[in-house]
Design a protein around this motif. Structure first.
Motif: not given
Length: 455
Positions: A202-207, A43-48, A84-94
């Motif tokens: 389709l993609g990872i919404v970051v903004k 599990v990855v929790l990115p901030r940027t 075997g996936c990467i879970v990309l949790s976006l909760v820290r990009m808040d």
């Protein structure tokens, strides 16, 4: 696994990576029943944004699937992990990056909680209308992924109508900007709308650039009791046909009313077959409430009670917001549908669902965004009983079939995810499916973004 972790650690801080199997397992699924979920590798929790780009470049290089997640309040398995996936949790990009009263926009990261945004823009005299039932916990990124709605859709519309522009990280790590900050704009294909409702495929919404409205005046609610769902739906049709613009128009059936009473002792009328809530948020809602009340009485309402103030209005709305939670307490598990039909067929949908409940000997409560025909049949069952679980699944499918027969759609706001994949193909048909899959391949040629969802 070693190669994956080694590459991820090159540009991610230690606190952004979770590898403990007991913890990663907790990120395996959202709130849907009957949906398969795998075991994530990490599990990855990115901030940027740069960290998200690094994850996607790594995933492309190593051909590892990526499952984006928000608060995991979804109800269709759209955030469920694959093995075997990467879970990309976006909760820290808040972060709320900007609120502009002049342009009437907010610029936010995907992990911003819906209610947090609503309160923040309210301080500027502004209003972000989409308000899902889970608004206190769900995130804007998840709302965008499922094109979510809420109680106010009848007047203000759904999430798609408020997303002006996006930044999204593509499968190969490139950053795509779509849309605009302006009130108007028609340059090129509308890729922004394409992302809304795409469930992270389709993609990872970051903004996101979100449209705002002026904060409306106070809202007042009336409650009307009816001897049948058909009578309540007749009132709904009359209110809309006469040109009224309620800010909310909701129905609760008898099963739902009883469940709410059992949970919260709210004193709702157990004897009524349907409760209709209508609200107006104009400068002077009194005349609209009175007119709606007259139409309810003409349709056969046994009692019409307008709220006297905002506190009483909020109490009535709290009953509606508790509906799904209360039905979940009826049995050990629930399947929550979100079939949307034309308003003119709403009575047939509710009565047909009651017949399905009787056929399968199950408790199925219905609450609905009556103003836009979006019903939420909630199938309550004991997941420990194989026979009852099988009947629940069959009833769920029959409810979706009924929705299509009535000219509706299999999902109004929860998305397709894993739960409704077979039904998406039935609704779209072979040509529609071929084009949808071609779009997916254009954005994600390796098929690593949220695999197994939608198709």
């Amino acid at each position: 696994m070693d190669a994956l972790l080694s590459r991820l650690r090159e540009n991610l801080p230690p606190e952004a990576l979770i590898t403990d199997p007991d913890v990663t397992a907790s990120y395996s699924n959202d709130m849907a029943s009957f949906c398969d979920a795998g075991t994530p590798a990490v599990v990855v929790l990115p901030r940027t944004v740069e960290q998200v780009q690094h994850v996607m470049r790594t995933a492309t290089e190593l051909r590892v699937p990526v499952v984006p997640q928000g608060a995991r309040t979804g109800l269709s398995g759209g955030a469920n992990a694959s093995d075997g996936c990467i879970v990309l949790s976006l909760v820290r990009m808040d972060r709320i990056l900007e609120i502009s009263p002049v342009d009437r926009i907010a610029v936010v990261e995907p992990g911003v909680v819906n209610a947090v945004l609503s309160r923040a823009v309210g301080e500027h005299g502004l209003y972000y209308p989409p308000d899902p039932s889970s608004w206190e916990t769900c995130t804007i990124g998840g709302n965008i992924g499922t094109a979510s709605g809420g109680l106010c859709c009848v007047k203000y519309g759904v999430t798609a109508e408020y997303v002006l522009g996006l930044e999204a990280v593509l499968a190969d790590g490139r950053l795509l900007s779509t849309g605009r900050r302006t009130a108007k704009g028609v340059a090129g294909y509308d890729l922004t709308r394409l992302f809304v409702g795409s469930e992270g495929s389709l993609g990872i919404v970051v903004k996101a650039v979100l449209a705002l409205r002026p904060k409306p005046p106070r809202q007042l609610v009336l409650a009307a009791e009816f001897p049948s769902a058909a009578a309540a739906c007749e009132a709904v049709c009359a209110i809309m046909e006469r040109g009224h613009t309620p800010s909310l128009l909701e129905i609760m059936d008898r099963t739902t009313i009883r469940a709410v009473n059992a949970m919260a002792q709210m004193g709702l009328p157990d004897t009524t077959e349907a409760l209709l809530l209508a609200a107006f948020d104009t400068a002077d809602p009194g005349p609209d409430l009175a007119a709606a009340g007259e139409l309810c009485a003409a349709a056969g309402a046994t009692q019409v009670v307008p709220a006297e103030d905002e506190a009483e209005s909020e109490l009535l709305l709290q009953a509606r917001r508790l509906s799904l939670t209360a039905l979940e307490a009826v049995r050990t598990a629930t399947m929550i549908d979100d079939v949307c039909v034309p308003r003119s067929r709403l009575a047939e949908m509710i009565d047909g669902t009651a017949a399905i409940a009787e056929k399968y000997d199950l408790t199925i409560g219905v609450c609905a965004h009556a103003g836009d025909g979006n019903t939420h049949p909630v199938v309550c069952f004991d997941h420990r009983d194989p026979g009852e679980s099988a009947r629940a699944r069959e009833s769920f499918d029959e409810i979706m079939a009924l929705g299509l027969e009535l000219g509706g759609t299999i999902t109004g706001e929860h998305g397709v995810g894993v739960l409704k994949k077979e039904w998406l193909a039935r609704e779209l048909g072979p040509v529609g499916m071929e084009l949808q899959q071609a779009v997916k391949k254009a954005f994600d040629p390796l098929g690593i973004l949220n695999p197994g969802k939608l198709f």
